[in-house]
Design a protein around this motif. Sequence first.
Motif, mmCIF file in Angstrom:
data_model
loop_
_atom_site.group_PDB
_atom_site.id
_atom_site.type_symbol
_atom_site.label_atom_id
_atom_site.label_comp_id
_atom_site.label_asym_id
_atom_site.label_seq_id
_atom_site.Cartn_x
_atom_site.Cartn_y
_atom_site.Cartn_z
ATOM 1 N N VAL A 3 49.626 31.979 41.938
ATOM 2 C CA VAL A 3 50.022 33.385 41.997
ATOM 3 C C VAL A 3 48.947 34.306 41.423
ATOM 4 C CG1 VAL A 3 51.749 35.072 41.270
ATOM 5 C CG2 VAL A 3 52.475 32.789 41.973
ATOM 6 N N ALA A 4 48.355 33.934 40.299
ATOM 7 C CA ALA A 4 47.342 34.794 39.669
ATOM 8 C C ALA A 4 46.130 34.981 40.590
ATOM 9 C CB ALA A 4 46.904 34.205 38.330
ATOM 10 N N ARG A 5 45.658 33.910 41.215
ATOM 11 C CA ARG A 5 44.520 34.031 42.141
ATOM 12 C C ARG A 5 44.886 34.877 43.351
ATOM 13 N NH1 ARG A 5 41.739 28.085 42.625
ATOM 14 N NH2 ARG A 5 40.416 28.286 40.814
ATOM 15 N N PHE A 9 43.066 38.270 44.362
ATOM 16 C CA PHE A 9 42.413 38.401 45.664
ATOM 17 C C PHE A 9 42.826 39.700 46.351
ATOM 18 C CE2 PHE A 9 42.705 37.983 50.252
ATOM 19 C CZ PHE A 9 41.376 37.779 50.564
ATOM 20 N N PHE A 10 44.126 39.966 46.447
ATOM 21 C CA PHE A 10 44.590 41.160 47.149
ATOM 22 C C PHE A 10 44.213 42.440 46.413
ATOM 23 C CE2 PHE A 10 46.785 38.369 49.939
ATOM 24 C CZ PHE A 10 46.980 39.093 51.101
ATOM 25 N N ARG A 11 44.170 42.385 45.096
ATOM 26 C CA ARG A 11 43.750 43.547 44.324
ATOM 27 C C ARG A 11 42.269 43.838 44.587
ATOM 28 N NH1 ARG A 11 45.056 41.766 39.580
ATOM 29 N NH2 ARG A 11 47.252 42.064 40.028
ATOM 30 N N ALA A 12 41.445 42.798 44.566
ATOM 31 C CA ALA A 12 40.007 42.975 44.775
ATOM 32 C C ALA A 12 39.673 43.313 46.224
ATOM 33 C CB ALA A 12 39.262 41.711 44.343
ATOM 34 N N ALA A 13 40.369 42.712 47.164
ATOM 35 C CA ALA A 13 40.052 42.906 48.579
ATOM 36 C C ALA A 13 40.500 44.260 49.117
ATOM 37 C CB ALA A 13 40.675 41.788 49.415
ATOM 38 N N ASP A 19 52.991 40.124 44.646
ATOM 39 C CA ASP A 19 53.625 39.272 43.645
ATOM 40 C C ASP A 19 53.943 37.908 44.245
ATOM 41 O OD1 ASP A 19 56.009 39.564 45.146
ATOM 42 O OD2 ASP A 19 56.624 41.272 43.948
ATOM 43 N N LYS A 20 54.607 37.075 43.462
ATOM 44 C CA LYS A 20 54.867 35.713 43.907
ATOM 45 C C LYS A 20 55.756 35.673 45.144
ATOM 46 C CE LYS A 20 58.741 34.914 40.843
ATOM 47 N NZ LYS A 20 59.359 34.074 39.881
ATOM 48 N N ASP A 21 56.623 36.665 45.342
ATOM 49 C CA ASP A 21 57.445 36.702 46.552
ATOM 50 C C ASP A 21 56.582 36.911 47.795
ATOM 51 O OD1 ASP A 21 59.771 36.353 45.068
ATOM 52 O OD2 ASP A 21 60.052 38.513 44.799
ATOM 53 N N ASP A 22 55.499 37.654 47.644
ATOM 54 C CA ASP A 22 54.586 37.874 48.767
ATOM 55 C C ASP A 22 53.775 36.627 49.095
ATOM 56 O OD1 ASP A 22 55.271 40.586 49.175
ATOM 57 O OD2 ASP A 22 53.953 41.184 47.531
ATOM 58 N N LEU A 23 53.621 35.737 48.139
ATOM 59 C CA LEU A 23 52.842 34.519 48.369
ATOM 60 C C LEU A 23 53.449 33.681 49.491
ATOM 61 C CD1 LEU A 23 50.470 32.724 47.611
ATOM 62 C CD2 LEU A 23 51.835 31.797 45.736
ATOM 63 N N LYS A 24 54.749 33.609 49.583
ATOM 64 C CA LYS A 24 55.413 32.862 50.665
ATOM 65 C C LYS A 24 55.092 33.507 52.009
ATOM 66 C CE LYS A 24 58.996 30.457 52.653
ATOM 67 N NZ LYS A 24 58.449 30.189 53.946
ATOM 68 N N LEU A 74 32.126 37.369 48.451
ATOM 69 C CA LEU A 74 32.897 37.945 47.354
ATOM 70 C C LEU A 74 33.895 37.001 46.695
ATOM 71 C CD1 LEU A 74 33.707 41.406 48.988
ATOM 72 C CD2 LEU A 74 31.883 40.868 47.355
ATOM 73 N N PHE A 75 34.366 36.011 47.439
ATOM 74 C CA PHE A 75 35.457 35.182 46.944
ATOM 75 C C PHE A 75 35.198 33.690 47.108
ATOM 76 C CE2 PHE A 75 37.296 39.198 48.429
ATOM 77 C CZ PHE A 75 37.848 39.659 47.246
ATOM 78 N N ALA A 76 33.948 33.280 47.012
ATOM 79 C CA ALA A 76 33.597 31.873 47.207
ATOM 80 C C ALA A 76 34.390 30.944 46.289
ATOM 81 C CB ALA A 76 32.098 31.665 47.008
ATOM 82 N N GLU A 77 34.774 31.433 45.111
ATOM 83 C CA GLU A 77 35.514 30.591 44.165
ATOM 84 C C GLU A 77 36.904 30.222 44.689
ATOM 85 O OE1 GLU A 77 36.925 34.724 43.142
ATOM 86 O OE2 GLU A 77 35.002 33.858 43.696
#
Length: 143
Positions: A3-5, A9-13, A19-24, A74-77
């Motif tokens: 969830v944190a990653r 990602f969405f904040r940076a992009a 939130d975690k509900d959006d992860l699904k 930007l997000f290779a990690e």
Amino acid sequence: MNVARFEHFFRAAAGLDVDKDDLKRYNDFIDQQLRDMYLMAGITAKTNARDVVQAYDFPITKGLQERMREFDKLFAELENALDTMVPRPPDITLSDEAEAQVPHIAGGISIGLARTFKIIEPALVNPQTKHWESAFRLFDLLL
């Protein structure tokens, strides 16, 4: 992807708070888009009398290719996280090169999704169900 990653990602992009509900929703979206990619790549390989899908069989548009490069820069990690979460096709065989490209494709699609929210509603900060559904419909039209 944890969830944190996902949130980072969405904040940076695109400056979005998810939130975690959006992860699904995100996982379902990536699964569907990659299934469509695998389908078309498999058709291209079979049309060319091959049983193994090569990286160049994926229907990569110019825009997706640019988003893939952007993801890599930007997000290779996040590549390993995407690599472990994205589905693999049960009914086609991918070459090693095609297999290696899958997380980059997923990353490019992810950046495209994040930016799509801002096109749909420029001031959007926290995508709701209607935004996710609109983004899904737009991608279904084009990919």
